[in-house]
Design a protein around this motif. Structure first.
Motif, PDB file in Angstrom:
ATOM      1  N   UNK A  47     -39.864  49.456   8.347  1.00  0.00           N
ATOM      2  CA  UNK A  47     -38.929  50.405   7.725  1.00  0.00           C
ATOM      3  C   UNK A  47     -37.583  50.380   8.422  1.00  0.00           C
ATOM      4  N   UNK A  48     -37.591  50.242   9.747  1.00  0.00           N
ATOM      5  CA  UNK A  48     -36.331  50.220  10.500  1.00  0.00           C
ATOM      6  C   UNK A  48     -35.459  49.036  10.078  1.00  0.00           C
ATOM      7  N   UNK A  49     -36.052  47.889   9.922  1.00  0.00           N
ATOM      8  CA  UNK A  49     -35.299  46.710   9.485  1.00  0.00           C
ATOM      9  C   UNK A  49     -34.773  46.867   8.071  1.00  0.00           C
ATOM     10  N   UNK A  50     -35.540  47.473   7.206  1.00  0.00           N
ATOM     11  CA  UNK A  50     -35.112  47.698   5.825  1.00  0.00           C
ATOM     12  C   UNK A  50     -33.922  48.645   5.769  1.00  0.00           C
ATOM     13  N   UNK A  51     -34.006  49.731   6.519  1.00  0.00           N
ATOM     14  CA  UNK A  51     -32.915  50.711   6.527  1.00  0.00           C
ATOM     15  C   UNK A  51     -31.641  50.092   7.094  1.00  0.00           C
ATOM     16  N   UNK A  52     -31.756  49.348   8.182  1.00  0.00           N
ATOM     17  CA  UNK A  52     -30.554  48.743   8.769  1.00  0.00           C
ATOM     18  C   UNK A  52     -29.955  47.699   7.829  1.00  0.00           C
ATOM     19  N   UNK A  53     -30.774  46.962   7.107  1.00  0.00           N
ATOM     20  CA  UNK A  53     -30.252  45.992   6.139  1.00  0.00           C
ATOM     21  C   UNK A  53     -29.536  46.693   4.991  1.00  0.00           C
ATOM     22  N   UNK A  97     -23.171  42.860  -4.915  1.00  0.00           N
ATOM     23  CA  UNK A  97     -23.501  42.467  -3.548  1.00  0.00           C
ATOM     24  C   UNK A  97     -24.582  43.378  -2.987  1.00  0.00           C
ATOM     25  N   UNK A  98     -24.417  44.693  -3.174  1.00  0.00           N
ATOM     26  CA  UNK A  98     -25.406  45.630  -2.657  1.00  0.00           C
ATOM     27  C   UNK A  98     -26.764  45.420  -3.325  1.00  0.00           C
ATOM     28  N   UNK A  99     -26.769  45.210  -4.625  1.00  0.00           N
ATOM     29  CA  UNK A  99     -28.032  45.021  -5.343  1.00  0.00           C
ATOM     30  C   UNK A  99     -28.769  43.772  -4.851  1.00  0.00           C
ATOM     31  N   UNK A 100     -28.050  42.670  -4.717  1.00  0.00           N
ATOM     32  CA  UNK A 100     -28.681  41.425  -4.264  1.00  0.00           C
ATOM     33  C   UNK A 100     -29.198  41.573  -2.840  1.00  0.00           C
ATOM     34  N   UNK A 101     -28.390  42.153  -1.977  1.00  0.00           N
ATOM     35  CA  UNK A 101     -28.819  42.334  -0.587  1.00  0.00           C
ATOM     36  C   UNK A 101     -29.995  43.305  -0.479  1.00  0.00           C
ATOM     37  N   UNK A 102     -30.000  44.342  -1.317  1.00  0.00           N
ATOM     38  CA  UNK A 102     -31.109  45.295  -1.299  1.00  0.00           C
ATOM     39  C   UNK A 102     -32.402  44.625  -1.752  1.00  0.00           C
ATOM     40  N   UNK A 103     -32.331  43.825  -2.788  1.00  0.00           N
ATOM     41  CA  UNK A 103     -33.521  43.112  -3.263  1.00  0.00           C
ATOM     42  C   UNK A 103     -34.036  42.159  -2.193  1.00  0.00           C
ATOM     43  N   UNK A 104     -33.124  41.420  -1.573  1.00  0.00           N
ATOM     44  CA  UNK A 104     -33.538  40.510  -0.504  1.00  0.00           C
ATOM     45  C   UNK A 104     -34.124  41.260   0.686  1.00  0.00           C
ATOM     46  N   UNK A 105     -33.553  42.408   1.025  1.00  0.00           N
ATOM     47  CA  UNK A 105     -34.063  43.190   2.150  1.00  0.00           C
ATOM     48  C   UNK A 105     -35.459  43.712   1.861  1.00  0.00           C
ATOM     49  N   UNK A 106     -35.678  44.185   0.657  1.00  0.00           N
ATOM     50  CA  UNK A 106     -37.002  44.692   0.299  1.00  0.00           C
ATOM     51  C   UNK A 106     -38.031  43.565   0.319  1.00  0.00           C
ATOM     52  N   UNK A 107     -37.635  42.396  -0.123  1.00  0.00           N
ATOM     53  CA  UNK A 107     -38.573  41.272  -0.174  1.00  0.00           C
ATOM     54  C   UNK A 107     -38.896  40.711   1.212  1.00  0.00           C
ATOM     55  N   UNK A 108     -37.955  40.761   2.140  1.00  0.00           N
ATOM     56  CA  UNK A 108     -38.149  40.097   3.427  1.00  0.00           C
ATOM     57  C   UNK A 108     -38.525  41.026   4.573  1.00  0.00           C
TER      58      UNK A 108
END
Length: 76
Positions: free
Chosen positions: A46-52, A31-42
């Protein structure tokens, strides 16, 4: 929302069936890996990436906690 709740129930049921700890870590890590990949792509900021990433880490910990709780209930 349905997928998130379903994964939580599945983690709990796996723990209740007294599965190995390795099985209990698969759902949170995936779950973390998939969400991290999606967060990096979208995310562009930086603030949005960290919160995701923090949010997905929190859900991963909740999933592992549900697995541990299920294991604890199976041992009783």
């Amino acid at each position: 929302m349905v997928i998130t709740l379903g994964l939580g129930v599945w983690s709990y049921l796996l723990g209740k069936r007294n599965q190995s700890n390795f099985v209990g870590t698969v759902i949170p890590v995936a779950y973390f890996a998939v969400r991290a990949i999606l967060a990096v792509m979208t995310q562009t900021a930086t603030h949005g990436l960290v919160s995701s990433l923090v949010g997905s880490l929190l859900f991963s910990l909740i999933y592992y906690g549900l697995f541990v709780w299920g294991k604890h209930r199976a041992d009783k």
